[in-house]
Design an enzyme around this catalytic site. Structure first.
Site, mmCIF file in Angstrom:
data_model
loop_
_atom_site.group_PDB
_atom_site.id
_atom_site.type_symbol
_atom_site.label_atom_id
_atom_site.label_comp_id
_atom_site.label_asym_id
_atom_site.label_seq_id
_atom_site.Cartn_x
_atom_site.Cartn_y
_atom_site.Cartn_z
ATOM 1 N N THR A 75 8.847 -2.366 0.513
ATOM 2 C CA THR A 75 8.167 -2.790 -0.716
ATOM 3 C C THR A 75 8.988 -2.399 -1.947
ATOM 4 O O THR A 75 9.182 -3.202 -2.862
ATOM 5 C CB THR A 75 6.757 -2.157 -0.786
ATOM 6 O OG1 THR A 75 6.040 -2.537 0.387
ATOM 7 C CG2 THR A 75 6.000 -2.594 -2.017
ATOM 8 N N GLN A 181 11.186 -8.019 8.606
ATOM 9 C CA GLN A 181 10.821 -8.330 10.002
ATOM 10 C C GLN A 181 12.007 -8.865 10.803
ATOM 11 O O GLN A 181 11.915 -8.980 12.021
ATOM 12 C CB GLN A 181 9.677 -9.352 10.047
ATOM 13 C CG GLN A 181 8.359 -8.824 9.516
ATOM 14 C CD GLN A 181 7.740 -7.745 10.401
ATOM 15 O OE1 GLN A 181 8.133 -7.534 11.547
ATOM 16 N NE2 GLN A 181 6.766 -7.029 9.859
ATOM 17 N N GLY A 202 12.677 0.854 7.559
ATOM 18 C CA GLY A 202 12.935 1.619 8.781
ATOM 19 C C GLY A 202 11.846 1.535 9.824
ATOM 20 O O GLY A 202 12.130 1.397 11.018
ATOM 21 N N HIS A 203 10.568 1.585 9.375
ATOM 22 C CA HIS A 203 9.511 1.727 10.383
ATOM 23 C C HIS A 203 9.276 0.483 11.222
ATOM 24 O O HIS A 203 8.492 0.515 12.166
ATOM 25 C CB HIS A 203 8.214 2.262 9.755
ATOM 26 C CG HIS A 203 7.436 1.307 8.919
ATOM 27 N ND1 HIS A 203 6.290 0.721 9.367
ATOM 28 C CD2 HIS A 203 7.624 0.849 7.663
ATOM 29 C CE1 HIS A 203 5.787 -0.055 8.408
ATOM 30 N NE2 HIS A 203 6.582 0.010 7.367
ATOM 31 N N CYS A 327 -1.167 -4.940 6.450
ATOM 32 C CA CYS A 327 -1.435 -4.526 5.075
ATOM 33 C C CYS A 327 -2.712 -5.154 4.539
ATOM 34 O O CYS A 327 -3.241 -4.699 3.549
ATOM 35 C CB CYS A 327 -0.255 -4.875 4.178
ATOM 36 S SG CYS A 327 1.256 -4.158 4.786
HETATM 37 N N1 PLP Z 1 7.923 -7.322 3.978
HETATM 38 C C1 PLP Z 1 7.460 -7.674 5.190
HETATM 39 C C2 PLP Z 1 7.783 -9.015 5.733
HETATM 40 C C3 PLP Z 1 6.685 -6.775 5.930
HETATM 41 O O1 PLP Z 1 6.212 -7.129 7.130
HETATM 42 C C4 PLP Z 1 6.400 -5.504 5.370
HETATM 43 C C5 PLP Z 1 5.523 -4.551 6.095
HETATM 44 O O2 PLP Z 1 4.644 -4.944 6.835
HETATM 45 C C6 PLP Z 1 6.928 -5.186 4.107
HETATM 46 C C7 PLP Z 1 7.681 -6.120 3.445
HETATM 47 C C8 PLP Z 1 6.688 -3.867 3.471
HETATM 48 O O3 PLP Z 1 7.491 -2.869 4.055
HETATM 49 P P1 PLP Z 1 7.101 -1.322 3.831
HETATM 50 O O4 PLP Z 1 5.910 -1.078 4.674
HETATM 51 O O5 PLP Z 1 8.299 -0.575 4.289
HETATM 52 O O6 PLP Z 1 6.865 -1.167 2.385
#
Ligand code: PLP
Length: 386
Positions: A75, A181, A202-203, A327
């Site tokens: 993000t 992804q 990373g996760h 999310c």
């Molecule tokens: N972009 C995509 C396509 C995602 O699937 C996600 C998380 O689900 C994010 C951005 C956000 O990543 P983060 O959780 O590291 O902020």
């Protein structure tokens, strides 16, 4: 419940941390606690670990180590790329993006629109694909940035990112892709690409949560989002999250070794599951483009069910999956991605996402295929009785 009893089919939400990654990061949580910016050897040793991690990330995505900026998450990376483009040229304040982005882009662009920026939202067809002519036409002389995700988190649909980057470059506009992804699931090579910015997290690739990367092409001007110390070559202030960055480096190395495995073994598990569901359960359908899709993702609609109820019943059977993206779980709205593809509210609310990883097994798929018809059957009986 023991983790060993779980059938974890929600790898697009987050992934299990690879034990090899934990091993590599642990010393940086214990004895190697120096500040990587310190001048003495105890700190420099930690600085060298950051360099190694940067090289490993660069190797996985085919860029130079100097083009890798460590951030706190996907993000942050996405927000930072868009903000930088807007800060670079006051006369260019228009953004082009799609209706199927993750909330990291979507909500940020909605907020920017409320603040007076103009945003063009590109729609998708029933397969979840954008029209490249429409994209080209949307780019204006005052466009600051075009931001399009590489792989959709809900459906796994892949956009033709290199082609999009070419179109955008011809118009002399900056291009960002949210590859959160895609990284680790399909091969990416930025060396010959026209991509200015790329985000990863990373996760999603068997590393702990709370660390990400923003790739900034070496010829692309960048205005930092976090301002303070000179860390990350002045592009992202704040003392680095060393242990997590070391972990990300290792996760990228392992992901590189496993790209073939993703294309073959993980894909086979996904396909076996999907085929099993479609043959055993009547009124089940795949959502999205099956030709241009991540090897690990299956988004399925089941006529006559409510996905929230399905999540609960599957949970009781120790199966983790998702309705919509993680999310937005908890919100009662039908998935914006499925809605943008023209699916009815009813079909969108009857859809579940299953996402696999190299830690899933054939035995888990078999067990899940035993449970699925029972759960869907039960839900349909409940719905009929209501
Ligand atoms: N972009 C995509 C396509 C995602 O699937 C996600 C998380 O689900 C994010 C951005 C956000 O990543 P983060 O959780 O590291 O902020």
């Amino acid at each position: 419940m023991k983790t060993s009893e779980l059938i974890y089919l929600d790898n697009n939400a987050t992934t299990r941390v690879d034990p090899a990654v934990v091993d590599e990061m642990l010393p940086y949580l214990t004895e190697l606690y120096g500040n990587p910016s310190s001048g003495y050897r105890f700190g420099q040793q930690v600085g060298k670990a950051l360099d190694k991690a940067r090289e490993r990330v660069a190797h996985l995505i085919g860029c130079e180590p100097g083009e890798v900026i460590f951030t706190s998450c996907g993000t942050e990376s996405t927000n930072a790329a868009i903000n930088s483009a807007l800060l670079m040229d006051r006369d260019r304040q228009h953004i082009v993006t799609t209706r199927v982005e993750h909330s990291a882009t979507l909500k940020h662009c909605e907020t920017l629109a409320k603040q007076g920026h103009e945003v063009t939202w590109l729609g998708v067809d029933e397969k979840g694909q954008i029209d490249l002519h429409e994209l080209e036409k949307a780019i204006r002389p005052d466009t600051a940035i075009v931001t399009v995700m590489w792989a959709n988190n809900e459906t796994g649909v892949l956009f033709p990112i290199h082609e999009i980057a070419e179109i955008v470059r011809k118009k002399h506009v900056l291009f960002h892709t949210d590859a959160v992804q895609a990284v680790g699931k399909i091969p990416l090579n930025l060396a010959e690409s026209k991509i200015n910015f790329l985000s990863l997290s990373g996760h999603k690739l068997h590393c702990p949560k709370g660390v990400g990367v923003l790739y900034v092409n070496k010829r692309t001007k960048f205005a930092p989002y976090l301002i303070g110390g000179g860390q990350e070559n002045g592009k992202r202030a704040g003392t680095q999250n060393v242990a997590s960055i070391v972990a990300l480096g290792k996760a990228c190395e392992v992901a590189g070794h496993n790209l073939h495995h993703e294309k073959t073994v993980v894909r086979k598990l996904r396909d076996e599951f999907e085929k099993g569901v479609l043959t055993q359960i009547e009124g089940a359908h795949v959502n999205g483009d099956t030709e241009h899709r991540l090897p690990n993702t299956s988004n399925l609609a089941f006529e006559g069910i409510d996905s929230e109820g399905a999540l609960m019943l599957l949970d009781q059977n120790h199966i983790c999956c998702s309705s919509g993206s993680a999310c937005t779980t908890g919100s009662v709205h039908a998935s914006h991605v499925l809605k943008a593809m023209g699916l009815s509210d009813e079909r969108a609310r009857a859809s579940l996402r299953f996402s696999f990883s190299r830690f899933n097994t054939h035995a888990e798929v078999e067990k899940a295929l035993e449970i699925m018809p029972k759960v869907i059957g039960k839900l349909r009986r409940i719905a009929m009785a209501a």
